[in-house]
Design a protein around this motif. Structure first.
Motif, PDB file in Angstrom:
ATOM      1  N   UNK A  15      35.264 -10.181  29.553  1.00 28.02           N
ATOM      2  CA  UNK A  15      34.121  -9.139  29.776  1.00 28.02           C
ATOM      3  C   UNK A  15      33.554  -9.479  31.366  1.00 28.02           C
ATOM      4  N   UNK A  16      33.531  -8.507  32.222  1.00 28.18           N
ATOM      5  CA  UNK A  16      33.143  -8.908  33.556  1.00 28.18           C
ATOM      6  C   UNK A  16      32.145  -7.916  34.183  1.00 28.18           C
ATOM      7  N   UNK A  17      31.104  -8.372  34.982  1.00 30.17           N
ATOM      8  CA  UNK A  17      30.283  -7.401  35.543  1.00 30.17           C
ATOM      9  C   UNK A  17      30.630  -7.644  37.137  1.00 30.17           C
ATOM     10  N   UNK A  18      30.972  -6.689  37.715  1.00 29.25           N
ATOM     11  CA  UNK A  18      31.066  -7.187  39.246  1.00 29.25           C
ATOM     12  C   UNK A  18      30.024  -6.599  40.013  1.00 29.25           C
ATOM     13  N   UNK A  19      29.576  -7.117  41.385  1.00 28.27           N
ATOM     14  CA  UNK A  19      28.622  -6.738  42.091  1.00 28.27           C
ATOM     15  C   UNK A  19      28.604  -5.213  42.241  1.00 28.27           C
ATOM     16  N   UNK A  20      27.650  -4.443  42.220  1.00 24.28           N
ATOM     17  CA  UNK A  20      27.635  -3.165  42.462  1.00 24.28           C
ATOM     18  C   UNK A  20      27.677  -3.020  43.944  1.00 24.28           C
ATOM     19  N   UNK A  21      28.479  -1.661  44.282  1.00 19.59           N
ATOM     20  CA  UNK A  21      28.605  -1.552  45.788  1.00 19.59           C
ATOM     21  C   UNK A  21      28.191  -0.037  45.902  1.00 19.59           C
ATOM     22  N   UNK A  22      27.442   0.191  47.029  1.00 20.46           N
ATOM     23  CA  UNK A  22      27.065   1.441  47.396  1.00 20.46           C
ATOM     24  C   UNK A  22      28.348   2.444  47.688  1.00 20.46           C
ATOM     25  N   UNK A  23      28.374   3.632  47.110  1.00 14.54           N
ATOM     26  CA  UNK A  23      29.703   4.319  47.153  1.00 14.54           C
ATOM     27  C   UNK A  23      29.401   5.141  48.308  1.00 14.54           C
ATOM     28  N   UNK A  24      29.669   4.591  49.506  1.00 15.44           N
ATOM     29  CA  UNK A  24      29.366   5.364  50.521  1.00 15.44           C
ATOM     30  C   UNK A  24      30.913   5.989  51.027  1.00 15.44           C
ATOM     31  N   UNK A  25      31.039   7.097  51.997  1.00 19.21           N
ATOM     32  CA  UNK A  25      31.950   7.700  52.429  1.00 19.21           C
ATOM     33  C   UNK A  25      32.969   6.828  53.277  1.00 19.21           C
ATOM     34  N   UNK A  26      34.022   7.157  53.550  1.00 21.71           N
ATOM     35  CA  UNK A  26      35.195   6.608  54.282  1.00 21.71           C
ATOM     36  C   UNK A  26      35.084   6.930  55.589  1.00 21.71           C
ATOM     37  N   UNK A  27      34.740   5.880  56.418  1.00 23.59           N
ATOM     38  CA  UNK A  27      34.877   6.215  58.009  1.00 23.59           C
ATOM     39  C   UNK A  27      35.992   5.457  58.673  1.00 23.59           C
ATOM     40  N   UNK A  34      43.115  -0.505  68.536  1.00 22.89           N
ATOM     41  CA  UNK A  34      42.926  -0.886  67.243  1.00 22.89           C
ATOM     42  C   UNK A  34      42.100   0.275  66.627  1.00 22.89           C
ATOM     43  N   UNK A  35      42.585   0.515  65.059  1.00 23.75           N
ATOM     44  CA  UNK A  35      42.015   1.642  64.343  1.00 23.75           C
ATOM     45  C   UNK A  35      41.415   0.958  63.202  1.00 23.75           C
ATOM     46  N   UNK A  36      40.203   1.263  62.741  1.00 25.76           N
ATOM     47  CA  UNK A  36      39.288   0.421  61.619  1.00 25.76           C
ATOM     48  C   UNK A  36      39.043   1.622  60.614  1.00 25.76           C
ATOM     49  N   UNK A  37      39.263   1.249  59.571  1.00 25.92           N
ATOM     50  CA  UNK A  37      38.999   2.119  58.519  1.00 25.92           C
ATOM     51  C   UNK A  37      37.668   1.365  57.501  1.00 25.92           C
ATOM     52  N   UNK A  38      36.974   1.854  57.210  1.00 26.54           N
ATOM     53  CA  UNK A  38      35.743   1.396  56.520  1.00 26.54           C
ATOM     54  C   UNK A  38      35.237   2.252  55.440  1.00 26.54           C
ATOM     55  N   UNK A  39      35.265   1.616  54.019  1.00 30.36           N
ATOM     56  CA  UNK A  39      34.797   2.481  53.055  1.00 30.36           C
ATOM     57  C   UNK A  39      33.520   1.740  52.194  1.00 30.36           C
ATOM     58  N   UNK A  58      36.243  -8.397  53.671  1.00 37.91           N
ATOM     59  CA  UNK A  58      36.144  -8.048  52.426  1.00 37.91           C
ATOM     60  C   UNK A  58      35.382  -9.216  52.014  1.00 37.91           C
ATOM     61  N   UNK A  59      33.983  -8.892  51.250  1.00 36.95           N
ATOM     62  CA  UNK A  59      33.339  -9.921  50.520  1.00 36.95           C
ATOM     63  C   UNK A  59      32.641 -10.949  51.347  1.00 36.95           C
ATOM     64  N   UNK A  60      32.280 -10.559  52.615  1.00 32.34           N
ATOM     65  CA  UNK A  60      31.585 -11.304  53.718  1.00 32.34           C
ATOM     66  C   UNK A  60      32.779 -12.554  54.092  1.00 32.34           C
ATOM     67  N   UNK A 140      37.598   6.434  49.086  1.00 32.53           N
ATOM     68  CA  UNK A 140      36.226   6.147  48.596  1.00 32.53           C
ATOM     69  C   UNK A 140      35.946   5.344  47.415  1.00 32.53           C
ATOM     70  N   UNK A 141      35.316   4.356  47.448  1.00 29.73           N
ATOM     71  CA  UNK A 141      34.959   3.530  46.376  1.00 29.73           C
ATOM     72  C   UNK A 141      36.013   2.741  45.886  1.00 29.73           C
ATOM     73  N   UNK A 142      37.038   2.518  46.694  1.00 29.29           N
ATOM     74  CA  UNK A 142      38.198   1.998  46.261  1.00 29.29           C
ATOM     75  C   UNK A 142      38.112   0.202  46.706  1.00 29.29           C
ATOM     76  N   UNK A 143      38.646  -0.555  45.975  1.00 27.67           N
ATOM     77  CA  UNK A 143      38.619  -2.033  46.539  1.00 27.67           C
ATOM     78  C   UNK A 143      39.817  -2.304  46.747  1.00 27.67           C
ATOM     79  N   UNK A 144      40.392  -1.769  47.862  1.00 27.80           N
ATOM     80  CA  UNK A 144      41.821  -2.034  48.486  1.00 27.80           C
ATOM     81  C   UNK A 144      42.296  -0.672  48.997  1.00 27.80           C
ATOM     82  N   UNK A 145      43.585  -0.933  49.364  1.00 27.68           N
ATOM     83  CA  UNK A 145      44.106   0.086  50.295  1.00 27.68           C
ATOM     84  C   UNK A 145      45.767   0.430  49.866  1.00 27.68           C
TER      85      UNK A 145
END
Length: 660
Positions: A15-27, A34-39, A58-60, A140-145
């Motif tokens: 059983x696991x509870x992850x930190x909640x993240x705001x579901x922001x749009x992909x930018x 360089x090209x940077x993609x941020x979700x 990721x994750x600080x 959006x909302x995906x922890x990875x690419x």
């Protein structure tokens, strides 16, 4: 020091509870270089227009990739190629750099970008004649690419060979020390510094190093070898690394489908290894040799999509067992597999599920000497691959393959097959040989094909007189010795995969100093008395000799007017030759295979490579009553790594009149 909380994992901790993240749009942020993609969960940075992954925030952690490396040596697609007409598995190594950047999709829900490189006749021979389009997707909302690539060779271009292509990531050595690729194949690994001459001693080949003065004393006396972490395609769906700093972070390579990998379900490839390195290998000659190097002729049109694969990032809570991240990665892998084929890749070269077809049926085995009734092919491997001969799927390396397993009743379903013409192939553990459908199968978009009952008749002429081993395309059931204590990997002590230890080929001469294997049917036990590989024996000064193994057996009655059949299934061969003689070791060989195999599975702890079956007719007049000996000679002797791994050996009597 190795943290003690890494040494075990509570299996009930599910059983696991992850930190909640705001579901922001992909930018998407486009800069000059360089090209940077941020979700909002991760930031992915790529060089422009090269398309090299230079940073993953990721994750600080500012960058999960090795910041001490040049930007071109962090996260990249690469290949090894050669000009047409060349042989072997080497060539020019190319970290693929794009020359053109394009935005394919840009919405709040998804960003997909392309870094492409086009080939033209005006270019010199330093570049492989391919158009290559590398794609990266952040949702959006995906922890990875996600990443995939499209390779294309046009019909008016020159030929070439493609020995390898893959996606590689070099992680930070100060962060990622714990590697996991299976429940029983995970461990704390040494540092890349430990492989350098000041701390490591090179062994028989460059990939293997004895750690003599490692940074962490726990690793002293161990062997580090990336091939010890190879894995069959069918078993390699998730692997990666854990950074055990609190809170812990995981970096995982998830491969949701094998359709774009070469060589079928039992082809072996590299995974994760000291670096810390994580790989998605799509095409390679490992454990197969040149047979798995595709050769493209001048004028041959070809296009293939490799991937998408998913790079998954996860993190734990402060104070939690970091190994829970492996359990979570496995769950995520299952979700990705269920989601295949993905709906979001924008390329028309990646067909969606409604553009593919499905096939189902039932596979039965007919062997009248095992059962009067047809036998359900329980646990068989069945797949669609490009047209060829029976068993040709294991050497197929240009196009797509789609594999499934039969259930206990022999039923199977192969879903989401790309449109095209295929043969249906199969093999069933417990039986030698390969099944191939008698007719081509054409998959059209949206097709639902039911093939009914298929009958596989494995090679068989008469009843079994004796057998050695298990017909499962592996030598793992035979005797695998303990490793030399100066060459160990602690992971594989008291482990089912004990064959993954370095230097086991040297143990043969120690265990058989004055002669070779002698196996007596009825009294010998193949688990104890049949060495896992018929290797060469070191004599002196880098000189080796071949070996002759004996199988002794009794026949109370011999039918001298008919032939017996010796069936030899080989799990691997490396620059080897099999010679068979009956009752006279100095007689002319009744059978010789000639030079076969470039698997290199002996050196690379593979326990299997490409599969071979030989059927040797033995005239009854060569057999005696009651004592007989079959001599199996492997004479090639220029290397410690030449040899044969047997899968299964069976002697069949002539069929009786009632059987014919």
């Amino acid at each position: 020091m190795i943290p003690q909380n890494l040494l075990s994992l509570d299996p009930n901790n599910t059983t696991k509870i992850f930190k909640t993240m705001p579901l922001v749009g992909v930018q998407l942020h486009i800069q000059d270089t360089h090209v940077m993609i941020d979700n909002g969960i991760l930031q992915l940075t790529l060089s422009n227009p090269d398309g090299i992954v230079t940073g993953i925030r990721y994750n600080n952690i500012d960058n999960l990739l090795e910041v001490l490396n040049e930007e071109s040596n962090r996260g990249y697609w690469d290949l090894v190629w050669n000009s047409t007409g060349t042989t072997g598995t080497t060539g020019s190594f190319d970290v693929i750099k794009g020359t053109s950047f394009n935005v394919i999709v840009e919405t709040e829900d998804q960003v997909e970008v392309s870094f492409s490189r086009s080939w033209g006749s005006s270019q010199d021979s330093k570049l492989v004649p391919l158009n290559i389009d590398k794609r990266f997707i952040v949702l959006r909302g995906c922890s990875g690419f996600y990443s995939y690539a499209i390779y294309e060779h046009l019909k008016d271009w020159p030929g070439f060979t493609l020995a390898e292509t893959r996606l590689a990531f070099k992680l930070r050595k100060d962060k990622f020390h714990y590697m996991a690729m299976a429940d029983n194949r995970q461990r704390y690994l040494p540092l890349p510094d430990d492989r350098l001459p000041a701390r490591g001693q090179a062994l028989a080949y460059p990939e293997a190093v004895l750690l003599v003065n490692p940074v962490e004393p726990e690793f002293k006396g161990e062997v580090d070898d990336k091939y010890q972490y190879s894995c069959d395609n069918k078993d390699s769906q998730v692997h990666g690394w854990i950074c055990t700093d609190q809170p812990a972070v995981g970096f995982w390579m998830v491969t949701p489908s094998n359709e774009f990998r070469s060589g079928g379900p039992v082809k072996q490839n590299l995974t994760s290894h000291v670096g810390p390195t994580t790989l998605a290998v799509f095409l390679s000659a490992h454990y197969s040799g040149e047979d798995l190097v595709p050769k493209f002729n001048a004028g041959e049109a070809w296009k293939k999509v490799f991937g998408p694969v998913f790079i998954y990032l996860n993190s734990g809570m402060e104070g939690e067992d970091p190994l829970w991240l492996w359990e979570d990665a496995k769950q995520k892998m299952g979700i990705e597999v269920e989601s295949w084929p993905y709906t979001f890749p924008a390329s028309d070269d990646f067909p969606k599920s409604n553009q593919r077809g499905n096939l189902s049926g039932r596979l039965l085995v007919k062997d009248r000497y095992v059962s009067e009734e047809n036998i359900a092919a329980n646990g068989g491997y069945i797949g669609l691959a490009p047209p060829g001969n029976a068993g040709s799927w294991q050497r197929e390396c240009k196009d797509y393959q789609f594999w499934s397993n039969t259930d206990v009743n022999g039923y199977f379903v192969i879903n989401d097959v790309r449109p095209g013409d295929y043969n249906l192939y199969a093999w069933v553990p417990g039986f030698i040989g390969d099944f191939q459908s008698p007719h081509l199968i054409t998959i059209a978009p949206g097709s639902e094909i039911e093939v009914g009952d298929l009958i596989f008749e494995p090679p068989r002429n008469g009843p079994t007189l004796w057998e050695i081993g298990i017909p499962d395309r592996s030598a793992a059931e035979f005797y695998v010795p303990d490793p030399n204590p100066i060459y160990i990997n602690k992971l594989y002590l008291n482990h089912p995969d004990r064959f993954r230890q370095y230097g086991l080929w040297e143990r043969y001469a120690e265990l058989y100093p004055d002669g070779d294997v002698v196996y007596t049917v009825g009294t010998s036990d193949y688990k104890k008395d049949w060495f896992f590989a018929q290797v060469t024996r070191h004599i002196e000064n880098n000189k080796y000799e071949g070996s002759t193994w004996e199988i002794r057996f009794k026949l109370d009655n011999v039918d001298q007017s008919n032939s017996y059949i010796l069936r030899v299934a080989i799990a691997s061969a490396t620059f080897a030759e099999l010679q068979v003689r009956i009752n006279d070791p100095k007689a002319k060989a009744l059978f010789t295979s000639g030079l076969i195999g470039r698997d290199n599975s002996i050196a690379r702890h593979g326990i299997h490579g490409l599969y071979w079956v030989y059927n040797v007719d033995i005239p009854g007049k060569l057999l005696l009553q009651p004592d007989n000996t079959i001599f199996l000679t492997q004479p090639r002797n220029t290397s410690p790594f030449q040899g044969i791994m047997y899968d299964y050996i069976r002697l069949e009597a002539p069929p009786s009149s009632s059987d014919q």
